[in-house]
Design a protein around this motif. Structure first.
Motif, PDB file in Angstrom:
ATOM      1  N   ASP A 237      72.766  68.048  31.224  1.00 12.87           N
ATOM      2  CA  ASP A 237      72.681  66.587  31.564  1.00 12.87           C
ATOM      3  C   ASP A 237      72.154  65.742  30.522  1.00 12.87           C
ATOM      4  OD1 ASP A 237      70.059  67.246  31.638  1.00 12.87           O
ATOM      5  OD2 ASP A 237      69.847  66.693  33.774  1.00 12.87           O
ATOM      6  N   THR A 238      71.725  64.656  30.770  1.00 15.21           N
ATOM      7  CA  THR A 238      71.261  63.990  29.617  1.00 15.21           C
ATOM      8  C   THR A 238      70.107  64.326  29.154  1.00 15.21           C
ATOM      9  OG1 THR A 238      70.482  62.203  31.146  1.00 15.21           O
ATOM     10  CG2 THR A 238      72.747  61.707  30.081  1.00 15.21           C
ATOM     11  N   VAL A 239      69.173  64.795  29.901  1.00 19.42           N
ATOM     12  CA  VAL A 239      67.991  65.380  29.592  1.00 19.42           C
ATOM     13  C   VAL A 239      68.078  66.677  28.667  1.00 19.42           C
ATOM     14  CG1 VAL A 239      65.804  66.603  30.359  1.00 19.42           C
ATOM     15  CG2 VAL A 239      66.843  64.655  31.622  1.00 19.42           C
ATOM     16  N   SER A 240      69.228  67.371  28.945  1.00 18.23           N
ATOM     17  CA  SER A 240      69.443  68.373  27.879  1.00 18.23           C
ATOM     18  C   SER A 240      69.827  68.081  26.503  1.00 18.23           C
ATOM     19  CB  SER A 240      70.686  69.182  28.468  1.00 18.23           C
ATOM     20  OG  SER A 240      70.655  69.439  30.002  1.00 18.23           O
ATOM     21  N   TRP A 241      70.752  66.998  26.562  1.00 12.67           N
ATOM     22  CA  TRP A 241      71.129  66.337  25.127  1.00 12.67           C
ATOM     23  C   TRP A 241      69.911  66.039  24.509  1.00 12.67           C
ATOM     24  CZ3 TRP A 241      75.604  67.139  22.817  1.00 12.67           C
ATOM     25  CH2 TRP A 241      76.844  67.457  23.683  1.00 12.67           C
ATOM     26  N   ASN A 242      68.980  65.124  25.001  1.00 11.44           N
ATOM     27  CA  ASN A 242      67.782  64.791  24.567  1.00 11.44           C
ATOM     28  C   ASN A 242      66.830  65.771  24.116  1.00 11.44           C
ATOM     29  OD1 ASN A 242      66.649  62.150  23.666  1.00 11.44           O
ATOM     30  ND2 ASN A 242      65.059  62.467  25.257  1.00 11.44           N
ATOM     31  N   ALA A 243      66.916  66.945  24.943  1.00  6.98           N
ATOM     32  CA  ALA A 243      65.963  67.733  24.261  1.00  6.98           C
ATOM     33  C   ALA A 243      66.327  68.393  23.055  1.00  6.98           C
ATOM     34  CB  ALA A 243      65.670  68.976  25.452  1.00  6.98           C
ATOM     35  N   LEU A 244      67.690  68.695  23.021  1.00  7.35           N
ATOM     36  CA  LEU A 244      68.191  69.343  21.764  1.00  7.35           C
ATOM     37  C   LEU A 244      67.937  68.238  20.690  1.00  7.35           C
ATOM     38  CD1 LEU A 244      69.460  72.074  20.590  1.00  7.35           C
ATOM     39  CD2 LEU A 244      71.727  70.945  21.034  1.00  7.35           C
TER      40      LEU A 244
ATOM     41  N   ILE B  65      67.859  58.909  24.712  1.00  4.27           N
ATOM     42  CA  ILE B  65      68.591  59.326  23.581  1.00  4.27           C
ATOM     43  C   ILE B  65      68.643  58.494  22.454  1.00  4.27           C
ATOM     44  CG2 ILE B  65      70.725  60.277  22.857  1.00  4.27           C
ATOM     45  CD1 ILE B  65      71.017  61.653  25.449  1.00  4.27           C
ATOM     46  N   PHE B  66      68.840  57.459  22.597  1.00  4.24           N
ATOM     47  CA  PHE B  66      68.984  56.323  21.429  1.00  4.24           C
ATOM     48  C   PHE B  66      67.541  56.187  20.723  1.00  4.24           C
ATOM     49  CE2 PHE B  66      72.318  54.902  24.155  1.00  4.24           C
ATOM     50  CZ  PHE B  66      73.465  55.227  23.462  1.00  4.24           C
ATOM     51  N   GLY B  67      66.741  56.227  21.577  1.00  2.00           N
ATOM     52  CA  GLY B  67      65.346  56.188  20.690  1.00  2.00           C
ATOM     53  C   GLY B  67      64.840  57.355  20.011  1.00  2.00           C
ATOM     54  N   THR B  68      65.400  58.350  20.334  1.00  2.00           N
ATOM     55  CA  THR B  68      65.279  59.958  19.420  1.00  2.00           C
ATOM     56  C   THR B  68      66.148  59.428  18.116  1.00  2.00           C
ATOM     57  OG1 THR B  68      64.791  61.368  21.420  1.00  2.00           O
ATOM     58  CG2 THR B  68      65.548  62.141  19.399  1.00  2.00           C
ATOM     59  N   LEU B  69      67.409  59.250  18.570  1.00  2.00           N
ATOM     60  CA  LEU B  69      68.392  59.228  17.317  1.00  2.00           C
ATOM     61  C   LEU B  69      67.816  57.960  16.284  1.00  2.00           C
ATOM     62  CD1 LEU B  69      71.681  59.099  19.098  1.00  2.00           C
ATOM     63  CD2 LEU B  69      71.024  60.855  17.469  1.00  2.00           C
ATOM     64  N   LEU B  70      67.390  56.818  16.725  1.00  2.00           N
ATOM     65  CA  LEU B  70      67.246  56.089  15.968  1.00  2.00           C
ATOM     66  C   LEU B  70      65.945  56.452  14.956  1.00  2.00           C
ATOM     67  CD1 LEU B  70      67.690  52.855  18.072  1.00  2.00           C
ATOM     68  CD2 LEU B  70      68.959  53.278  16.273  1.00  2.00           C
TER      69      LEU B  70
END
Length: 700
Positions: free
Chosen positions: A459-466, A496-501
């Motif tokens: 899920d989106t939590v998985s993507w964000n964790a990685l 996720i965008f917060g992490t990416l930015l």
């Protein structure tokens, strides 16, 4: 096709009847014997006496025995009773077969119930009701809805029981469109004033997320019962509207409706969700007035409410006043201490508990992990292994958190093996915790492998964790590459965008940052405070300070964290003068600066060589804002005086600090003294440095 149990028993009994039998007892004596056993509480013996009779018993006796089978969930006796009925009564009345279906349904034996239903030569509305209710009661909502649809196609008019059962099933499978159709049928057949059906409609609309429809339906009920009120209060809680739940509770009191224990409990849960202490105190008064203060459900909710509202001592008073403390109340107060950071008192309570369950163990372990008390948590895990076999997915998530906190990947791998052996790998919470553990331990290859093994379970939590794991271990390019893969699988979450930015800012990837910004705009994402801050930080680090300031100004509301990011952005771009003007805007908006804000202000003073202004701001921290200066503030002042050549002020400042200067501070002083010719002060700093490091012989 599977052969039902009642068919097998029927054939066995027919075989028995074809064999020579002993002289049967009289029907009167058999009935008398059955009633005698029932009166003495010997239900099984009463049913066994049936087979002494080679002819059917009175229908009323069968009905009573089926009812007892339902109450006692006695499946064996229900099968015996049905076998006797269909064997010795060639054409059993439909109402008795309906009672049998009900008994099978309450015993959870749906194959027996459906087998009998399908073999009935004739059915009435009660037959359909019994079978639909059996499915609904046992959690087979889709089958109940299918049977209801088939019932309508065969022209059987549903009654209140049918509607109640099918609405319950609609709530289980969240089927709102069918619920609306059933609602229309209820009106069509004149049952719209039925308070039970009205309450069921409120319940199903609420469960399906249509709380406004639930409220409209509730308002249409002429005389709502306490059950109706309880349903609407609970549904407001389910959708996260604690304020409206509390308002409805007090409206119920004004209508002179006496609350149930669950109504009070729900109202207290609503207070807990929004830390509404004032309303919670009022409900506590209602609890006392209605004599529910000793009720275990209500008392546990009271304890939780006071804990969530930060009133731990009152919660303890409520607990201590309980005459009989059950597991729920013990767990509630112990968990309250653990979640409030008072793990020592929580552990004392835990040790005193007369019994414990997995929730109790998890609550204590969660208290340790919440405060990052990893060693205590590890010791507690070993105790769990010795003392109990109880564990669930929450336990495993907490243990993995401990592994991550200790950076103990070997222990984490052992937990991974345990997860596989016990079938928890399909649980998304456990899978994400495992992914997070590998990431925080720095084993990114294992994290990546596990991430792809999760496959469709991600899920989106998985993507964000990685992504976060890559970002934390300086793998920014891989994190950005991973973003393109996310879009193929699911809609990325805003977090996720917060992490990416942040990654883009750290590696100065302006083009990627702009692309991510554009993606958010094109896909209609609403920027929360964290993502807006990440955008401001990214543009600031990439030297696009005007873009950063534009995004900052577009915010409807700005918290101190966002102001701080913008402040550091100006400093990073050498715009110290703007920072000093910017702080005035901050105060005009009523935002109170914190220690981070003052760090940014002092950096701006360094940029602009404003030693006197820096001293004013440094003094105002403690004098005007009650903020105790930290190490970074002292370091900024030393740097400010050194750059400005204010050697007298520097000497006075460093010798008045409430702690001994560090090697880094003394080194900066020594360099400044050499540069500005402060010989005496330079000799002092050299002496201090030589004492701290005997291997050096610094001279001015």
């Amino acid at each position: 096709m599977a052969v039902s149990a009642f068919s097998i028993l029927k054939r066995l009994l027919q075989n028995i009847n074809n064999q020579p039998q002993k002289q049967p007892q009289g029907i009167e004596s058999i009935i008398k014997s059955i009633l005698s056993h029932l009166k003495a509480g010997r239900f099984q013996q009463a049913v066994s006496v049936l087979f002494a009779s080679p002819e059917p018993l009175p229908h009323s006796l069968y009905a009573d025995l089926f009812a007892l089978c339902s109450d006692k969930k006695a499946i064996v006796e229900a099968r015996k009773l049905e076998s006797h009925l269909v064997t010795f009564c060639p054409f059993p009345p439909v109402f008795l077969l309906n009672r049998c279906i009900e008994a099978y349904g309450k015993c959870g034996c749906l194959d027996d119930a459906r087998g009998l239903f399908d073999e009935m030569p004739q059915r009435d509305g009660g037959s359909w009701n019994s079978m639909i209710t059996a499915y609904a009661r046992n959690g087979f909502g889709e089958k109940a809805l299918f049977l209801f649809s088939k019932m309508n196609k065969e022209g059987i008019v549903p009654n209140e029981i049918s509607f109640a059962s099918v609405l319950g099933s609609c709530g289980v499978v969240l089927e709102v469109s069918l619920s609306r159709q059933v609602h229309a049928m209820i009106v069509k057949y004149g049952h719209y004033k039925n308070v039970i059906l009205g309450s069921s409609l409120v319940d199903v609309y609420g469960k399906c997320g249509f709380i406004s429809d639930a409220r409209l339906m509730f308002d249409e009920i002429e005389n709502p019962t306490i059950i109706s009120w309880n349903v609407i209060v609970r549904q407001y809680i389910e959708v996260g509207d604690g304020e409206e739940a509390i308002l409805m509770f007090f409206k119920m009191l004004r209508d002179d409706v006496r609350p149930l224990n669950f109504t009070l409990s729900n109202a207290l849960v609503a207070c807990s969700s929004m830390s509404a202490l004032k309303e919670g105190l009022q409900i506590h008064g209602v609890v006392v007035k209605t004599n529910f203060e000793k009720d275990k459900v209500v008392s546990s909710s009271l304890i939780n409410m006071y804990v969530k509202c930060g009133q731990l001592e009152i919660a303890r008073t409520v607990f201590d006043q309980l005459g009989s403390k059950d597991l729920i109340s013990w767990t509630a107060i112990m968990s309250g201490y653990a979640m409030s950071g008072r793990t020592r008192e929580a552990r004392e309570l835990f040790n005193m508990m007369p019994e414990r369950n997995v929730i109790s163990w998890n609550a204590m372990l969660a208290g340790y992990t919440r405060l990052s008390q990893w060693e205590d948590a590890l010791e507690f895990i070993f105790l769990m292994r010795r003392m109990t076999k109880d564990f669930d997915h929450v336990t495993l998530v907490l243990i993995l958190n401990v592994c991550a906190g200790l950076s103990d990947v070997e222990m984490g791998k052992k937990v991974h093996g345990f997860i596989y052996r016990h079938g928890f790998f399909s649980n998304i919470f456990v899978s994400n915790a495992l992914l997070d553990m590998y990431g925080k331990c720095g084993t990114l290859n294992s994290a990546r492998v596990w991430f792809y093994q999760m496959s469709q379970g991600r899920d989106t939590v998985s993507w964000n964790a990685l992504l976060t794991s890559y970002a934390q271990h300086q793998r920014g390019e891989q994190a950005i590459t991973l973003f393109s893969e996310i879009q193929w699988e699911s809609r990325p979450s805003i977090n996720i965008f917060g992490t990416l930015l942040t990654v883009c800012g750290n590696i100065f990837a302006l083009n990627h940052g702009k692309q991510i910004h554009g993606f958010m705009v094109r896909n209609g994402y609403e920027l929360n405070m964290a993502v807006r801050g990440a955008l401001v930080g990214m543009y600031s680090k990439c030297r696009c300070i005007l873009y950063a300031f534009m995004i900052f100004k577009e915010a409807d509301s700005r918290d101190v964290a966002l102001w701080n990011i913008m402040t550091f952005g100006f400093c990073h771009n050498g715009r110290g003068r703007e920072v000093l003007e910017f702080i005035g805007m901050m105060e005009e908006e009523g935002v109170k600066p914190d220690h981070v804000t003052f760090h940014g202000i002092l950096l701006a003073c360094i940029c602009e060589h404003e030693a006197e202004l820096g001293q004013l701001y440094f003094n105002s921290m403690s004098n005007d804002y009650c903020i105790i200066p930290r190490m970074e503030h002292y370091e900024c002042m030393i740097e400010l005086y050194s750059r400005c050549g204010c050697m007298e002020e520097l000497e006075k400042f460093i010798k008045s600090m409430p702690f001994e200067p560090t090697v880094a501070m003394l080194t900066r002083v020594f360099v400044a003294c050499k540069k500005h010719g402060a010989v005496r002060f330079g000799e002092w700093s050299a002496e201090q440095l030589n004492q701290l490091n005997p291997h050096t012989t610094l001279k001015i």
